[in-house]
Write an enzyme that holds these catalytic residues in place. Structure first.
Site, PDB file in Angstrom:
ATOM      1  N   SER A  58     -12.876  15.587  28.525  1.00 38.26           N
ATOM      2  CA  SER A  58     -13.005  16.286  27.242  1.00 38.26           C
ATOM      3  C   SER A  58     -13.565  15.362  26.169  1.00 38.26           C
ATOM      4  CB  SER A  58     -11.649  16.834  26.813  1.00 38.26           C
ATOM      5  OG  SER A  58     -10.706  15.779  26.785  1.00 38.26           O
ATOM      6  N   GLY A  59     -14.536  14.529  26.558  1.00 32.93           N
ATOM      7  CA  GLY A  59     -15.288  13.766  25.568  1.00 32.93           C
ATOM      8  C   GLY A  59     -16.413  14.657  25.038  1.00 32.93           C
ATOM      9  N   HIS A 119     -22.191  -5.101  25.727  1.00 35.63           N
ATOM     10  CA  HIS A 119     -22.479  -5.106  24.287  1.00 35.63           C
ATOM     11  C   HIS A 119     -22.352  -6.540  23.805  1.00 35.63           C
ATOM     12  CE1 HIS A 119     -22.549  -4.275  20.056  1.00 35.63           C
ATOM     13  NE2 HIS A 119     -22.896  -3.030  20.326  1.00 35.63           N
ATOM     14  N   GLU A 170     -21.570  10.180  30.350  1.00 35.92           N
ATOM     15  CA  GLU A 170     -21.698   8.823  30.900  1.00 35.92           C
ATOM     16  C   GLU A 170     -21.486   8.791  32.415  1.00 35.92           C
ATOM     17  OE1 GLU A 170     -19.839   5.861  28.405  1.00 35.92           O
ATOM     18  OE2 GLU A 170     -20.022   4.321  29.950  1.00 35.92           O
ATOM     19  N   ARG A 213     -30.159  -5.026  23.866  1.00 37.72           N
ATOM     20  CA  ARG A 213     -28.836  -5.607  24.106  1.00 37.72           C
ATOM     21  C   ARG A 213     -28.802  -6.638  25.222  1.00 37.72           C
ATOM     22  NH1 ARG A 213     -25.219  -0.146  23.358  1.00 37.72           N
ATOM     23  NH2 ARG A 213     -25.506  -0.160  21.109  1.00 37.72           N
ATOM     24  N   GLU A 219     -31.237   0.512  14.649  1.00 43.32           N
ATOM     25  CA  GLU A 219     -30.551  -0.298  15.656  1.00 43.32           C
ATOM     26  C   GLU A 219     -31.564  -0.979  16.562  1.00 43.32           C
ATOM     27  OE1 GLU A 219     -27.629   2.163  17.636  1.00 43.32           O
ATOM     28  OE2 GLU A 219     -26.186   1.852  16.035  1.00 43.32           O
ATOM     29  N   ARG A 269     -29.885   1.152  28.637  1.00 39.50           N
ATOM     30  CA  ARG A 269     -29.729   2.239  27.662  1.00 39.50           C
ATOM     31  C   ARG A 269     -30.134   1.779  26.268  1.00 39.50           C
ATOM     32  NH1 ARG A 269     -25.020   4.124  24.120  1.00 39.50           N
ATOM     33  NH2 ARG A 269     -24.375   1.968  24.372  1.00 39.50           N
ATOM     34  N   HIS A 282     -19.810  -2.437  28.335  1.00 40.51           N
ATOM     35  CA  HIS A 282     -19.846  -1.394  27.312  1.00 40.51           C
ATOM     36  C   HIS A 282     -20.301  -0.037  27.824  1.00 40.51           C
ATOM     37  CE1 HIS A 282     -20.142   0.358  23.412  1.00 40.51           C
ATOM     38  NE2 HIS A 282     -21.459   0.438  23.427  1.00 40.51           N
ATOM     39  N   SER A 334     -26.666   7.617  23.971  1.00 41.40           N
ATOM     40  CA  SER A 334     -25.716   8.204  24.922  1.00 41.40           C
ATOM     41  C   SER A 334     -24.946   9.389  24.350  1.00 41.40           C
ATOM     42  CB  SER A 334     -24.761   7.156  25.471  1.00 41.40           C
ATOM     43  OG  SER A 334     -24.258   6.364  24.439  1.00 41.40           O
ATOM     44  N   ASP A 394     -13.034   7.413  37.268  1.00 44.16           N
ATOM     45  CA  ASP A 394     -12.424   8.311  38.274  1.00 44.16           C
ATOM     46  C   ASP A 394     -13.434   9.328  38.800  1.00 44.16           C
ATOM     47  OD1 ASP A 394     -10.353   6.985  37.049  1.00 44.16           O
ATOM     48  OD2 ASP A 394      -9.357   8.776  36.300  1.00 44.16           O
TER      49      ASP A 394
HETATM   50  C1  LIG Z   1     -16.627   1.392  21.059  1.00 45.04           C
HETATM   51  C2  LIG Z   1     -17.763   2.279  21.484  1.00 45.04           C
HETATM   52  C3  LIG Z   1     -18.801   2.535  20.614  1.00 45.04           C
HETATM   53  C4  LIG Z   1     -19.865   3.350  21.011  1.00 45.04           C
HETATM   54  N1  LIG Z   1     -20.843   3.639  20.100  1.00 45.04           N
HETATM   55  C5  LIG Z   1     -21.815   4.506  20.452  1.00 45.04           C
HETATM   56  C6  LIG Z   1     -22.789   4.936  19.499  1.00 45.04           C
HETATM   57  O1  LIG Z   1     -22.739   4.554  18.338  1.00 45.04           O
HETATM   58  N2  LIG Z   1     -23.750   5.799  19.911  1.00 45.04           N
HETATM   59  C7  LIG Z   1     -23.819   6.266  21.188  1.00 45.04           C
HETATM   60  O2  LIG Z   1     -24.721   7.043  21.501  1.00 45.04           O
HETATM   61  N3  LIG Z   1     -22.901   5.889  22.105  1.00 45.04           N
HETATM   62  C8  LIG Z   1     -21.907   5.039  21.768  1.00 45.04           C
HETATM   63  N4  LIG Z   1     -20.971   4.685  22.696  1.00 45.04           N
HETATM   64  C9  LIG Z   1     -21.053   5.259  24.038  1.00 45.04           C
HETATM   65  C10 LIG Z   1     -20.582   6.699  23.989  1.00 45.04           C
HETATM   66  O3  LIG Z   1     -19.475   6.800  23.130  1.00 45.04           O
HETATM   67  C11 LIG Z   1     -20.183   7.195  25.361  1.00 45.04           C
HETATM   68  O4  LIG Z   1     -21.195   6.914  26.287  1.00 45.04           O
HETATM   69  C12 LIG Z   1     -19.988   8.703  25.349  1.00 45.04           C
HETATM   70  O5  LIG Z   1     -19.137   9.063  24.283  1.00 45.04           O
HETATM   71  C13 LIG Z   1     -19.409   9.169  26.671  1.00 45.04           C
HETATM   72  O6  LIG Z   1     -19.035  10.505  26.530  1.00 45.04           O
HETATM   73  P1  LIG Z   1     -18.459  11.299  27.760  1.00 45.04           P
HETATM   74  O7  LIG Z   1     -18.097  12.641  27.258  1.00 45.04           O
HETATM   75  O8  LIG Z   1     -19.367  11.197  28.892  1.00 45.04           O
HETATM   76  O9  LIG Z   1     -17.144  10.484  28.200  1.00 45.04           O
HETATM   77  P2  LIG Z   1     -15.833  10.077  27.412  1.00 45.04           P
HETATM   78  O10 LIG Z   1     -15.963  10.239  25.953  1.00 45.04           O
HETATM   79  O11 LIG Z   1     -15.455   8.748  27.930  1.00 45.04           O
HETATM   80  O12 LIG Z   1     -14.773  11.146  27.916  1.00 45.04           O
HETATM   81  C14 LIG Z   1     -14.311  11.146  29.233  1.00 45.04           C
HETATM   82  C15 LIG Z   1     -13.197  12.149  29.360  1.00 45.04           C
HETATM   83  O13 LIG Z   1     -12.841  12.284  30.729  1.00 45.04           O
HETATM   84  C16 LIG Z   1     -11.447  12.267  30.857  1.00 45.04           C
HETATM   85  N5  LIG Z   1     -11.118  11.812  32.207  1.00 45.04           N
HETATM   86  C17 LIG Z   1     -11.493  10.673  32.831  1.00 45.04           C
HETATM   87  N6  LIG Z   1     -10.987  10.621  34.064  1.00 45.04           N
HETATM   88  C18 LIG Z   1     -10.285  11.752  34.243  1.00 45.04           C
HETATM   89  C19 LIG Z   1      -9.511  12.279  35.298  1.00 45.04           C
HETATM   90  N7  LIG Z   1      -9.333  11.608  36.453  1.00 45.04           N
HETATM   91  N8  LIG Z   1      -8.927  13.486  35.129  1.00 45.04           N
HETATM   92  C20 LIG Z   1      -9.055  14.171  33.968  1.00 45.04           C
HETATM   93  N9  LIG Z   1      -9.756  13.709  32.938  1.00 45.04           N
HETATM   94  C21 LIG Z   1     -10.365  12.522  33.062  1.00 45.04           C
HETATM   95  C22 LIG Z   1     -10.986  11.340  29.754  1.00 45.04           C
HETATM   96  O14 LIG Z   1      -9.636  11.567  29.446  1.00 45.04           O
HETATM   97  C23 LIG Z   1     -11.928  11.769  28.627  1.00 45.04           C
HETATM   98  O15 LIG Z   1     -11.446  12.928  28.014  1.00 45.04           O
HETATM   99  C24 LIG Z   1     -19.902   3.892  22.309  1.00 45.04           C
HETATM  100  C25 LIG Z   1     -18.845   3.630  23.194  1.00 45.04           C
HETATM  101  C26 LIG Z   1     -17.785   2.843  22.788  1.00 45.04           C
HETATM  102  C27 LIG Z   1     -16.650   2.598  23.741  1.00 45.04           C
END
Ligand SMILES: Cc1cc2nc3c(=O)[nH]c(=O)nc-3n(C[C@H](O)[C@H](O)[C@H](O)COP(=O)(O)OP(=O)(O)OC[C@H]3O[C@@H](n4cnc5c(N)ncnc54)[C@H](O)[C@@H]3O)c2cc1C
Length: 577
Positions: free
Chosen positions: A37-38, A253, A384, A299, A137, A395, A360, A400, A232
């Site tokens: 739920s990202g 990073h 991701e 980077r 950036e 990247r 990162h 992202s 996972d």
């Molecule tokens: C500190 C930081 C700064 C960043 N800054 C930037 C930025 O400025 N710009 C940019 O573009 N990107 C940035 N990024 C990268 C970007 O935030 C991520 O790549 C992106 O948010 C990933 O989104 P996502 O929805 O794929 O995964 P996530 O946001 O990681 O969400 C994953 C979800 O999956 C769930 N999950 C995982 N495993 C399981 C499981 N086994 N069962 C059930 N649920 C599970 C987790 O609980 C979570 O809800 C940054 C990352 C970090 C850590």
């Protein structure tokens, strides 16, 4: 390695971590199951909910995602001084020959549309003189980073998407709900085995499963992610038969602050965009010695320069210097960073900020196409966890969140299209009871603690074949304890998945005998465009773990029709700087 560039590890890895009699378990039915739920998972859920019931599983609390931590912003060619072509060119340049041109255009062309979509849901982005305030950036030739709350862009996007999702009657969002494995019948994914707090094991049957579980930064001891970024989804997709791509491409990073409690806090690249300088322990500004773009080089270049500087000094850190910049502007533009530093006794107006690189971003992932489909029927992936072809070998900053939004929406649309097709009866998955011995919980905890150190020293910023082989040997010594015993805790399942990914990442890094993008081999320091402009593709087969080369699609020269408005049409909000 054979002449065909195939690498094989003849091992039998279990198909399921929790083999059990599914007929004894409670069953829940949904049209679409979204794991994660990202930003990607919520966007996919919101889109898919227009066509059916959506179950969203989140293993911890919703706000524990990497998305919530994102600071710098979202890249979008927005101003009149910018263009889709320029954004695409910067993305391709950073990706060092492994980007899929069609995917790059697909994503960058949709960026303004995604910004408008978020605004329509109530997101507030930072403004300057009534126009979007565009940041700069590393690796971007123009100001195109749209941000919120100064340096809290991810939190604002998550607040916005969450508000929309939780008020949607077709979305059932469940926290503390751990996905253990995808369930397959033949080559089709038909649901997942979940463990829900209070309820225990549950089978969720779904017509479409969308994997949005984020990356695997927690493979490394030092990383910028929340502890739950344990890959996972990558590991469960691998076990189910999905192809994973480019696992050797891990982005570090360069500027991460390690606080008193041992936590890592990212100091956004945008700070260097505003003029922050990098100095070594002797106070020397060094980046220009490594790249003409100095602090704004991509980077991987900045990371290797810092790594080199650290090796030559006794200091564990290099330093960011913002003492020459306007403190009031910095405090307003980077409130979270300023707060965090001051909480750790650092006043950036007067003191240098100690930083060093940390893992990162997982550039590789589950291989997907333009519709977010994987090689398994019924399984889509976005965010991701996916390897879409956007990032190539490296990247570009702030691409992202954009990718998560664009492919999250695309996954939702593909799911909707699949739901409109004929409904087939649910096929019973081939999950059988096994008699694996119960594992020792203490041992698996110990292994988890060691894993981060092993991967960090063996498959870090610089790689070399002797060290990679040693890392693989070290990992394989624990294979029996990790994989061939049964565990019943989420932490143990995470460790089992991380271990599989550690082996696959090490294999991929050993396989690519050149340096490209985020992957740097000291024994092959140059890129080899004659042999290696290809993806690594790893799968679990009956023969074991098999790694092959996958060609990068040729650039067709036919950009995909733009669905978003061109930057010039955004001129009413464009900035001049
Ligand atoms: C500190 C930081 C700064 C960043 N800054 C930037 C930025 O400025 N710009 C940019 O573009 N990107 C940035 N990024 C990268 C970007 O935030 C991520 O790549 C992106 O948010 C990933 O989104 P996502 O929805 O794929 O995964 P996530 O946001 O990681 O969400 C994953 C979800 O999956 C769930 N999950 C995982 N495993 C399981 C499981 N086994 N069962 C059930 N649920 C599970 C987790 O609980 C979570 O809800 C940054 C990352 C970090 C850590």
């Amino acid at each position: 390695m054979s002449a065909k560039n195939t690498l094989q590890l003849c091992r039998r890895w279990p198909r399921y971590l929790m083999e059990t009699d599914l007929r004894q378990l409670p069953i829940m039915d949904t049209d679409v199951l979204v794991l994660g739920s990202g930003v990607a998972g919520l966007t996919a859920a919101i889109e898919a909910s227009q066509s059916g019931r959506v179950f969203v599983a989140c293993k911890g609390l919703v706000r524990d995602s990497a998305s919530d931590r994102a600071q710098g912003g979202i890249a979008a060619a927005w101003s009149g001084a910018d263009s889709f072509e320029a954004h695409a060119a910067d993305t391709m340049r950073a990706g060092c020959g492994l980007c899929h041109h069609q995917v790059v255009r697909f994503v960058v062309d949709r960026a303004p549309e995604e910004i408008r979509f978020l605004e329509s849901l109530g997101a507030h982005f930072d403004m300057h003189n009534s126009r979007l305030d565009l940041g700069r950036e590393g690796g971007h030739c123009a100001r195109r980073i749209i941000h919120a709350g100064g340096d809290a862009t991810g939190a604002e996007i998550m607040r916005t998407l969450l508000a929309r999702a939780i008020h949607n009657p077709y979305i059932y969002l469940r926290e503390n709900c751990f996905a253990i494995d995808l369930l397959t019948a033949g080559r089709r994914v038909v649901g997942a085995l979940l463990r829900l707090a209070q309820c225990g094991l549950v089978v969720v049957r779904a017509r479409v499963v969308i994997l949005a579980t984020g990356g695997a930064a927690a493979l490394y001891r030092d990383h910028t992610h929340p502890p739950g970024s344990t890959g996972d989804g990558l590991a469960m997709a691998l076990r189910a038969g999905a192809a994973l791509r480019d696992l050797e491409m891990v982005q570090f990073h360069p500027t991460v602050f390690h606080d008193k409690g041992g936590g890592a806090f990212l100091i956004s690249e945008a700070l260097r965009g505003e003029g922050a300088l990098l100095r070594d322990a002797d106070g020397v500004r060094f980046m220009a010695e490594y790249d003409e773009r100095a602090e704004l080089a991509p980077r991987d270049i900045v990371c290797r320069a810092i790594y080199d500087r650290l090796r030559r000094s006794l200091s564990p850190d290099v330093f960011l210097d913002v003492r020459h910049l306007d403190p009031a502007h910095l405090a307003a533009r980077f409130p979270s960073i300023t707060y965090h530093l001051s909480d750790n006794g650092i006043n950036p107006a007067r003191q240098l900020i100690p930083v060093r690189p940390a893992a990162h971003y997982t550039i590789g992932g589950v291989s997907t196409d333009l519709d977010a489909r994987t090689n398994l029927d019924g399984l889509l992936a976005c965010g991701e966890v996916a390897s879409t072809g956007l990032h190539g070998a490296n990247r570009l900053a702030s691409n992202s969140l954009l990718e998560g939004l664009v492919f999250g929406r695309q996954a939702g649309m593909t799911a909707a299209a699949d739901l409109a097709g004929p409904t087939e009866p649910w096929a019973e998955p081939n999950c059988r009871m096994t008699r694996a011995l119960a594992g020792d919980p203490k041992r698996i905890r110990q292994l988890r603690d060691q894993l981060g150190d092993i991967v960090q020293s063996g498959v870090g910023i610089e790689r070399e074949i002797g060290l990679l082989q040693l890392t693989l040997d070290q990992l394989l010594r624990d294979e029996d304890a990790v994989l061939h015993h049964r565990y019943t805790t989420a932490a143990a399942w995470e460790t089992q998945g991380l271990w599989m990914l550690a082996v696959c990442t090490t294999m991929s890094a050993a396989w690519r005998r050149e340096s490209r993008g985020a992957h740097f081999r000291t024994d092959y320091p140059e890129s080899d465009d004659a042999r290696w402009p290809v993806h690594s593709r790893i799968m679990l087969t009956a023969e074991g773990v098999v790694l092959n080369a996958e060609p990068v699609p040729a650039i067709t020269g036919q950009p995909i029709a733009c669905q978003g408005k061109s930057p010039r049409e955004n001129n009413h909000r464009a900035i001049s700087n």
